[in-house]
Design a protein around this motif. Structure first.
Motif, PDB file in Angstrom:
ATOM      1  N   VAL A  96      25.994  44.562   7.448  1.00  0.00           N
ATOM      2  CA  VAL A  96      26.446  45.752   6.715  1.00  0.00           C
ATOM      3  C   VAL A  96      27.316  45.339   5.531  1.00  0.00           C
ATOM      4  N   ALA A  97      28.164  44.349   5.734  1.00  0.00           N
ATOM      5  CA  ALA A  97      29.035  43.883   4.657  1.00  0.00           C
ATOM      6  C   ALA A  97      28.232  43.271   3.504  1.00  0.00           C
ATOM      7  N   CYS A  98      27.057  42.724   3.812  1.00  0.00           N
ATOM      8  CA  CYS A  98      26.228  42.068   2.793  1.00  0.00           C
ATOM      9  C   CYS A  98      25.164  42.985   2.203  1.00  0.00           C
ATOM     10  N   LEU A  99      25.149  44.259   2.589  1.00  0.00           N
ATOM     11  CA  LEU A  99      24.146  45.196   2.064  1.00  0.00           C
ATOM     12  C   LEU A  99      24.143  45.317   0.537  1.00  0.00           C
ATOM     13  N   PRO A 100      25.259  45.121  -0.164  1.00  0.00           N
ATOM     14  CA  PRO A 100      25.194  45.158  -1.635  1.00  0.00           C
ATOM     15  C   PRO A 100      24.216  44.148  -2.231  1.00  0.00           C
ATOM     16  N   PHE A 101      23.807  43.139  -1.453  1.00  0.00           N
ATOM     17  CA  PHE A 101      22.856  42.151  -1.955  1.00  0.00           C
ATOM     18  C   PHE A 101      21.407  42.539  -1.655  1.00  0.00           C
ATOM     19  N   SER A 102      21.163  43.760  -1.211  1.00  0.00           N
ATOM     20  CA  SER A 102      19.808  44.198  -0.829  1.00  0.00           C
ATOM     21  C   SER A 102      18.829  44.089  -1.993  1.00  0.00           C
ATOM     22  N   ILE A 140      15.386  41.735  -2.124  1.00  0.00           N
ATOM     23  CA  ILE A 140      14.027  42.228  -2.388  1.00  0.00           C
ATOM     24  C   ILE A 140      13.409  41.484  -3.558  1.00  0.00           C
ATOM     25  N   HIS A 141      14.194  41.293  -4.613  1.00  0.00           N
ATOM     26  CA  HIS A 141      13.705  40.576  -5.798  1.00  0.00           C
ATOM     27  C   HIS A 141      13.337  39.130  -5.457  1.00  0.00           C
ATOM     28  N   ASP A 142      14.225  38.430  -4.733  1.00  0.00           N
ATOM     29  CA  ASP A 142      13.977  37.023  -4.414  1.00  0.00           C
ATOM     30  C   ASP A 142      12.798  36.870  -3.458  1.00  0.00           C
ATOM     31  N   ALA A 143      12.701  37.763  -2.465  1.00  0.00           N
ATOM     32  CA  ALA A 143      11.613  37.674  -1.489  1.00  0.00           C
ATOM     33  C   ALA A 143      10.253  37.858  -2.148  1.00  0.00           C
ATOM     34  N   ALA A 144      10.190  38.683  -3.200  1.00  0.00           N
ATOM     35  CA  ALA A 144       8.924  38.927  -3.888  1.00  0.00           C
ATOM     36  C   ALA A 144       8.426  37.680  -4.611  1.00  0.00           C
ATOM     37  N   ASP A 145       9.345  36.834  -5.066  1.00  0.00           N
ATOM     38  CA  ASP A 145       8.973  35.637  -5.830  1.00  0.00           C
ATOM     39  C   ASP A 145       9.040  34.344  -5.019  1.00  0.00           C
ATOM     40  N   ALA A 146       9.633  34.388  -3.838  1.00  0.00           N
ATOM     41  CA  ALA A 146       9.839  33.163  -3.056  1.00  0.00           C
ATOM     42  C   ALA A 146       8.541  32.650  -2.456  1.00  0.00           C
ATOM     43  N   SER A 147       8.502  31.355  -2.239  1.00  0.00           N
ATOM     44  CA  SER A 147       7.341  30.745  -1.583  1.00  0.00           C
ATOM     45  C   SER A 147       7.364  31.041  -0.088  1.00  0.00           C
ATOM     46  N   VAL A 148       6.223  30.846   0.550  1.00  0.00           N
ATOM     47  CA  VAL A 148       6.140  31.060   1.999  1.00  0.00           C
ATOM     48  C   VAL A 148       7.073  30.109   2.728  1.00  0.00           C
ATOM     49  N   SER A 149       7.179  28.880   2.253  1.00  0.00           N
ATOM     50  CA  SER A 149       8.042  27.884   2.893  1.00  0.00           C
ATOM     51  C   SER A 149       9.501  28.315   2.871  1.00  0.00           C
ATOM     52  N   ALA A 150       9.968  28.818   1.719  1.00  0.00           N
ATOM     53  CA  ALA A 150      11.365  29.246   1.607  1.00  0.00           C
ATOM     54  C   ALA A 150      11.640  30.434   2.519  1.00  0.00           C
ATOM     55  N   THR A 151      10.697  31.370   2.594  1.00  0.00           N
ATOM     56  CA  THR A 151      10.883  32.546   3.444  1.00  0.00           C
ATOM     57  C   THR A 151      10.859  32.163   4.920  1.00  0.00           C
ATOM     58  N   LEU A 152      10.002  31.227   5.285  1.00  0.00           N
ATOM     59  CA  LEU A 152       9.971  30.771   6.678  1.00  0.00           C
ATOM     60  C   LEU A 152      11.276  30.077   7.048  1.00  0.00           C
ATOM     61  N   ASN A 153      11.850  29.358   6.095  1.00  0.00           N
ATOM     62  CA  ASN A 153      13.149  28.739   6.350  1.00  0.00           C
ATOM     63  C   ASN A 153      14.226  29.797   6.540  1.00  0.00           C
TER      64      ASN A 153
END
Length: 316
Positions: free
Chosen positions: A201-207, A211-224
């Motif tokens: 909840v405290a980190c929700l301002p980074f939502s 979303i922006h980073d997840a759209a551009d991130a590689s599968v490897s980074a997201t799996l990590n």
């Protein structure tokens, strides 16, 4: 026979707590390798929020299956403080700090955390500080310094990065000390789950950034990122809370000095980063210091194994 069996539960509890602490240390060490990968494609706040959300989903599901319910009111103060300081603030500060300084400098600065835990634990919780604990922490810190110096790059360190890592260490120490009393009122799973929720909840301002980073991130980074949430958060923080409920905050803090040594080994195996002699020597010192800090004198072992007065009367 009665005396021997009566001593077993204490010994069994100690072994289970040691095993839980070992699981935590191994998973936290592996997190450094995953953060190194995911952190190149996720911003500090997004990485912290994503990890916390994954951990909250896993922990929440386990709580529902086990029907844990809400923690009692007496535990919420410690849960809220540890959630804000450790799960939230520490994660963002460390992720940001590691983008400003090399891994060696970050590890060196963050490793003042166990010292702060010992000081705060003695001051606020009345934790004892036996000579073996102090000696073990001194040896481990010397090892952490050696590992940090050997892993530091040739460039200068950012003042901002050092300050962020220092703040992360303060948040880590404050979170651990706040969590300890909460474990006297709620289960380790409850304390971990709701601490994770508070941090999320405290980190929700980074939502938006997530979303922006997840759209551009590689599968490897997201799996990590998912690995960090499931294993180095959900599982590791639960086993940490289990062990912390059965020992002092100072002793648990000293145990985390094994992390730099394991990071060196994992980086060698997973990333092909061959450690130098100074790195290996520092890692050995870290492990030796942990062994010393967690050991007990012969007289203490005899007292722990001795039957209590009630047990002696029963056996008679």
């Amino acid at each position: 026979m009665m005396n021997v069996s009566a001593a077993r539960p204490s010994r069994r509890t100690e072994l289970l707590a040691t095993g839980a602490a070992t699981v935590t240390v191994v998973l936290w060490a592996s997190a450094f390798v995953s953060i190194r990968s995911a952190g190149s494609e996720y911003s500090p706040g997004a990485l912290a929020l994503g990890r916390l959300l994954v951990g909250a989903v896993v922990l929440g599901g386990i709580c529902l299956v086990r029907r844990e319910g809400l923690p009692p009111r007496s535990a919420w103060r410690g849960i809220a403080i540890s959630g804000l300081l450790w799960f939230g603030f520490y994660s963002v500060a460390l992720n940001w700090g590691e983008q400003q300084v090399d891994a060696g400098t970050a590890a060196l600065v963050v490793n003042i955390g166990p010292i702060l835990i010992a000081l705060l634990g003695a001051r606020l919780l009345g934790d004892p500080m036996p000579p073996r604990l102090l000696a073990g922490m001194a040896v481990s810190f010397a090892g952490a310094v050696a590992v940090g110096l050997s892993m530091s790059g040739g460039g200068g360190s950012s003042v901002l990065g050092v300050v962020l890592c220092l703040l992360a260490a303060v948040g880590y120490a404050g979170g651990v000390v706040a969590q300890k009393p909460a474990l006297g009122h709620a289960s380790p799973l409850q304390v971990t789950t709701f601490g994770c929720l508070v941090g999320a909840v405290a980190c929700l301002p980074f939502s938006g950034q997530l979303i922006h980073d997840a759209a551009d991130a590689s599968v490897s980074a997201t799996l990590n990122l998912v690995y960090l949430g499931v294993f180095s958060l959900a599982l590791a923080f639960t086993t940490w809370a289990y062990a912390l409920a059965r020992t002092t905050a100072s002793r648990m803090g000293a145990t985390t000095y094994a992390v730099p040594a394991l990071v060196v080994l994992m980086s060698w195996l997973a990333l092909g980063e061959v450690p130098g002699l100074l790195t290996l020597a520092g890692g050995a010192l870290c492990l030796a210091g942990v062994a010393v800090s967690r050991s007990r004198t012969r007289s203490a072992r005899v007292v722990a194994a001795a039957p209590q007065p009630e047990q002696t009367r029963e056996s008679a």
